[in-house]
Design a protein around this motif. Sequence first.
Motif, PDB file in Angstrom:
ATOM      1  N   LEU A  89      36.900 -60.031  -8.113  1.00 46.44           N
ATOM      2  CA  LEU A  89      36.835 -59.825  -6.649  1.00 46.44           C
ATOM      3  C   LEU A  89      37.128 -61.389  -5.971  1.00 46.44           C
ATOM      4  O   LEU A  89      37.829 -61.465  -4.836  1.00 46.44           O
ATOM      5  CB  LEU A  89      35.470 -59.581  -6.333  1.00 46.44           C
ATOM      6  N   MET A 133      37.848 -56.976   2.365  1.00 46.85           N
ATOM      7  CA  MET A 133      36.649 -56.263   1.798  1.00 46.85           C
ATOM      8  C   MET A 133      36.054 -55.883   3.314  1.00 46.85           C
ATOM      9  O   MET A 133      35.399 -56.530   3.761  1.00 46.85           O
ATOM     10  CB  MET A 133      35.689 -57.373   1.136  1.00 46.85           C
ATOM     11  N   TRP A 168      29.004 -55.508   0.878  1.00 42.68           N
ATOM     12  CA  TRP A 168      28.753 -56.151  -0.302  1.00 42.68           C
ATOM     13  C   TRP A 168      27.777 -55.542  -1.289  1.00 42.68           C
ATOM     14  O   TRP A 168      27.761 -55.585  -2.494  1.00 42.68           O
ATOM     15  CB  TRP A 168      28.802 -57.507  -0.223  1.00 42.68           C
ATOM     16  N   MET A 179      36.186 -51.353  -0.204  1.00 39.47           N
ATOM     17  CA  MET A 179      36.885 -52.394   0.220  1.00 39.47           C
ATOM     18  C   MET A 179      38.098 -52.130   1.366  1.00 39.47           C
ATOM     19  O   MET A 179      38.161 -52.856   2.173  1.00 39.47           O
ATOM     20  CB  MET A 179      37.559 -52.939  -1.153  1.00 39.47           C
TER      21      MET A 179
END
Length: 367
Positions: free
Chosen positions: A236, A247, A251, A331
């Motif tokens: 990532l 993104m 998260w 994402m």
Amino acid sequence: MKQLWRFIVKEAMHILRDRRTLSVLLLMPLAQILIFGYVISTEIKDARIGVLDKAGDYASEGLRNRLAASGYFKVERIFVNEEEVAAALRSGAVQMAVVIGPGFGSASSDPDGSRVQLLADASEANTAQMLVNYAEGIVRDYEQELVGVQAKQAALVEVRMAYNPSLKGVFMSVPGIMAMILMLVSAMMTSISITREKEYGSMEILLVSPLKPWQIILGKVSPYVFLSFLNAASILAVGVGVFKVPMMGSWLLLALVNFLYILLALSLGIFISTVAPNQMVAMFISLFALMLPTILLSGFIYPIENMPVALQWFSKLMPPRYYIEAVKVLMFKGAGLGVVWKELLLMLAFLGAFLSLSVYNFKVRLE
């Protein structure tokens, strides 16, 4: 719990001592993402083309400049006649030839439109199709600028690429490589680690120790959970930092998806260890039953919609397919739990199935 913790520390120290294998596992994800990001790409960039300009006016010169400035094409040749076009295509000097018809500028104002011919080297069929599509779009846009939007002209087709407007292939590489690396580290390394204990005869020693069977398995797989998370984080970091992969989602939710997929891969590795008699068989099963389906049937490289119907149904049995779909929408589209809950439930179902099969096979072996 002290015995379990000491066993986990012992397994971690065993992995850290094998620095050669550890370096491969840590550097492989970075190498994979860089190779897929820079080398393996379906994008068109600086494709070699030649132009035969029969018009020789300001409009045809503008079209040549538009093609060259797009970044997709590099004008390698300016042809004089059709014989040069055929020779260049035959020799591979150019991948496509653009033939601009006589009176291109004046013809653009006619109701019938101008005449531009695109000749592509179709020995590479997919590349030729992409070249023609890109060039056709540039030509049509340029013609619209020349003639303006008039009722007698054909309807303007507007194309928009959502979530990846620049058509960067690396956007697909990041979820796919994460699925492949996590499956490799979690499943294959776990299956080999447990099978090695059986092959060397040390599993029987562990079973008669104060540790319970579930503690033995937990101690074996715990270091690989941390190692898998480290690999996912490195992929990532390179994808977002180097290749500017967006993104858009949470998260925390992405970490949850990764954790569930890692547990699923670990359960698959445990199941393989219960059916494989030695390390060689475990590695063979892991490579051919896990790695190849992950690459070929998960939608990582080849679109599932383009597969035969039988393979499309078979791909539904591939856990990486649902992981890749979940990571993509998180994402690139910023989706939340309300969108990826189906993928999470399916991965949970696979996790339960593999754990159940592992426990059943383990009991059979003990009997």
